[in-house]
Design a protein around this motif. Sequence first.
Motif, PDB file in Angstrom:
ATOM      1  N   UNK A 123       0.856  -1.192   0.000  1.00  0.00           N
ATOM      2  CA  UNK A 123       0.000   0.000   0.000  1.00  0.00           C
ATOM      3  C   UNK A 123       0.894   1.245   0.000  1.00  0.00           C
ATOM      4  N   UNK A 124       0.272   2.398  -0.307  1.00  0.00           N
ATOM      5  CA  UNK A 124       1.033   3.645  -0.481  1.00  0.00           C
ATOM      6  C   UNK A 124       0.889   4.611   0.694  1.00  0.00           C
ATOM      7  N   UNK A 125      -0.129   4.427   1.502  1.00  0.00           N
ATOM      8  CA  UNK A 125      -0.344   5.323   2.650  1.00  0.00           C
ATOM      9  C   UNK A 125      -1.162   4.562   3.677  1.00  0.00           C
ATOM     10  N   UNK A 126      -1.113   5.015   4.914  1.00  0.00           N
ATOM     11  CA  UNK A 126      -1.817   4.324   6.001  1.00  0.00           C
ATOM     12  C   UNK A 126      -2.912   5.182   6.603  1.00  0.00           C
ATOM     13  N   UNK A 127      -3.986   4.529   7.007  1.00  0.00           N
ATOM     14  CA  UNK A 127      -5.114   5.218   7.641  1.00  0.00           C
ATOM     15  C   UNK A 127      -5.167   4.887   9.120  1.00  0.00           C
ATOM     16  N   UNK A 137     -11.144  -5.942  -2.568  1.00  0.00           N
ATOM     17  CA  UNK A 137     -10.594  -4.706  -3.136  1.00  0.00           C
ATOM     18  C   UNK A 137     -10.093  -4.886  -4.559  1.00  0.00           C
ATOM     19  N   UNK A 175     -12.275  -4.944 -10.831  1.00  0.00           N
ATOM     20  CA  UNK A 175     -12.299  -3.759 -11.702  1.00  0.00           C
ATOM     21  C   UNK A 175     -13.601  -3.690 -12.500  1.00  0.00           C
ATOM     22  N   UNK A 214     -15.164   2.182 -10.856  1.00  0.00           N
ATOM     23  CA  UNK A 214     -15.226   3.635 -10.627  1.00  0.00           C
ATOM     24  C   UNK A 214     -16.511   4.252 -11.194  1.00  0.00           C
ATOM     25  N   UNK A 226      -9.912   1.086  -2.752  1.00  0.00           N
ATOM     26  CA  UNK A 226      -9.889   1.676  -1.409  1.00  0.00           C
ATOM     27  C   UNK A 226     -11.334   1.794  -0.940  1.00  0.00           C
ATOM     28  N   UNK A 263      -5.196   0.582   8.422  1.00  0.00           N
ATOM     29  CA  UNK A 263      -5.533   0.064   7.085  1.00  0.00           C
ATOM     30  C   UNK A 263      -4.642   0.772   6.085  1.00  0.00           C
ATOM     31  N   UNK A 264      -4.489   0.169   4.924  1.00  0.00           N
ATOM     32  CA  UNK A 264      -3.594   0.735   3.903  1.00  0.00           C
ATOM     33  C   UNK A 264      -4.354   1.171   2.669  1.00  0.00           C
ATOM     34  N   UNK A 265      -3.870   2.250   2.046  1.00  0.00           N
ATOM     35  CA  UNK A 265      -4.477   2.769   0.815  1.00  0.00           C
ATOM     36  C   UNK A 265      -3.566   2.494  -0.377  1.00  0.00           C
ATOM     37  N   UNK A 266      -4.181   2.187  -1.502  1.00  0.00           N
ATOM     38  CA  UNK A 266      -3.453   2.153  -2.772  1.00  0.00           C
ATOM     39  C   UNK A 266      -3.703   3.469  -3.494  1.00  0.00           C
ATOM     40  N   UNK A 267      -2.680   4.130  -3.977  1.00  0.00           N
ATOM     41  CA  UNK A 267      -2.901   5.279  -4.841  1.00  0.00           C
ATOM     42  C   UNK A 267      -3.285   4.739  -6.222  1.00  0.00           C
ATOM     43  N   UNK A 268      -4.434   5.165  -6.735  1.00  0.00           N
ATOM     44  CA  UNK A 268      -4.937   4.597  -7.996  1.00  0.00           C
ATOM     45  C   UNK A 268      -4.642   5.484  -9.195  1.00  0.00           C
ATOM     46  N   UNK A 323      -3.014  -0.370 -13.948  1.00  0.00           N
ATOM     47  CA  UNK A 323      -3.593  -1.491 -13.207  1.00  0.00           C
ATOM     48  C   UNK A 323      -5.118  -1.393 -13.036  1.00  0.00           C
ATOM     49  N   UNK A 324      -5.622  -0.150 -12.963  1.00  0.00           N
ATOM     50  CA  UNK A 324      -7.033   0.060 -12.632  1.00  0.00           C
ATOM     51  C   UNK A 324      -7.873   0.568 -13.803  1.00  0.00           C
ATOM     52  N   UNK A 336     -11.858  11.314  -4.400  1.00  0.00           N
ATOM     53  CA  UNK A 336     -11.171  11.343  -3.102  1.00  0.00           C
ATOM     54  C   UNK A 336      -9.679  11.358  -3.374  1.00  0.00           C
ATOM     55  N   UNK A 392      -5.489  12.277  -1.734  1.00  0.00           N
ATOM     56  CA  UNK A 392      -4.668  12.208  -0.538  1.00  0.00           C
ATOM     57  C   UNK A 392      -3.784  13.443  -0.460  1.00  0.00           C
ATOM     58  N   UNK A 404      -7.250   8.561  -4.610  1.00  0.00           N
ATOM     59  CA  UNK A 404      -7.588   7.400  -3.802  1.00  0.00           C
ATOM     60  C   UNK A 404      -8.865   6.718  -4.302  1.00  0.00           C
ATOM     61  N   UNK A 405      -9.802   7.507  -4.846  1.00  0.00           N
ATOM     62  CA  UNK A 405     -11.046   6.910  -5.337  1.00  0.00           C
ATOM     63  C   UNK A 405     -11.753   7.880  -6.277  1.00  0.00           C
ATOM     64  N   UNK A 406     -12.511   7.297  -7.184  1.00  0.00           N
ATOM     65  CA  UNK A 406     -13.389   8.057  -8.082  1.00  0.00           C
ATOM     66  C   UNK A 406     -14.706   7.296  -8.096  1.00  0.00           C
TER      67      UNK A 406
END
Lengths: 157, 157
Positions: free
Chosen positions: A28-32, A91, A94, A108, A117, B30-35, B66-67, B83, B85, B148-150
Motif C-alpha cells: 500500500x502507499x499510505x496508512x489510515x 478490493x 475492476x 469507478x 480503497x 488500514x492501507x491505501x493504494x494510490x490509484x 492497473x485500474x 477522493x 490524498x 484514492x477513489x473516483x
Amino acid sequence: MSDTPPTSDAPDLDIRPNEIAVKLPPATDAGLYFIGTIHTPWKTRAECPRRGDPEGPLCSIEIHEQWCQALTGIERHAKLQVLYWMHQSRRDLVIQAPRRSAVILGTFALRSPVRPNPIASSVVVLDRVEGATLYVRGLDCMDGTPVVDVKPERPVG
Amino acid sequence: MSDTPPTSDAPDLDIRPNEIAVKLPPATDAGLYFIGTIHTPWKTRAECPRRGDPEGPLCSIEIHEQWCQALTGIERHAKLQVLYWMHQSRRDLVIQAPRRSAVILGTFALRSPVRPNPIASSVVVLDRVEGATLYVRGLDCMDGTPVVDVKPERPVG
C-alpha cells in the motif's frame, strides 16, 4: 456465486459471472488511522439499507479518546460528511455485475463498497453531540464500521 | 509560525499559536493504494484556489494502468466524486487556528487538509474521458496529488 445476500459478517469474497478481478499491488502507499466506530441498528450487510436516509434511525459515531478535542465546534454544523472504511469488502474487482442490474460496469462507475480503497462517503444530519459521541441520521453501514474522517458538509456549488 | 503561505512543496509542519498537536498512534489500521495522479495548473499549495470551481480550469486525473478497466462506463456520469490524498499535510493537529478566522476549532469542525487522515473529497464535472485519463473541472489541489477513489456523485437526498 450466489444471489443470496450474505448473512454473516464474514468478508464477502463472492465473485459473479462477468466480474473481473486484478492482482492487488504488492504494497500500500499510505496508512489510515481509524478515528472511531459507527454504531447502527444493522448487524449484517444484508440488513443495511441501500442508502442512508436523513430521516432514518438515529446512529452514533463514537470518536476514539485520542481525537476527542478535534470535535470542538462541530455542533455548529447541521450536516456532516462522514468517511468510513468498508472493512469487509474485497478490493480487487475492476469490473462488477451489480445484483440489480443487467449491465456490467467498471468499479469507478459504481458506488459499490467493492473498490481498491473501500472508503464510503455519506452526508448525515447531526442530531446532537454527547461527549465524544455524535448522534446522526443518514448512515447505511453495518454496526461496528470504522470511521476514517468527519468534516462539515460543503454544499455542491 | 508564519502568516506567509508556504511557497515550496515541502511538507507543511507549521503550527500556529493556540493550535494543539497530539501524538499519533504507533501504527496505522488500514492501507491505501494510490490509484492515479491528479494534474492541475497549481504547482504549490499557495497557488491552489480555496475551493474548486465547476467552471474552473480543466484538470486531469490519470488512472494507473492497473485500474484502467475500472473506468468502464464512467462517461455516463456528468459529475464524479473524487477522493484524494493530501500528502503534504501534517496529521497530528486536533485544534486549529485557521489563518482567516478569529476562532480556534477542532479538526473535525473544519475542512482543512490537516487531519488524521488527509483525504479530500471534491465533486467535479466530467468533461471527457481519453483512455485512462479523466478531464474534469472543479479540483482545488496541487499538481501531482495522489488519487484514492473516483465514484459517481450521488446528489444529497
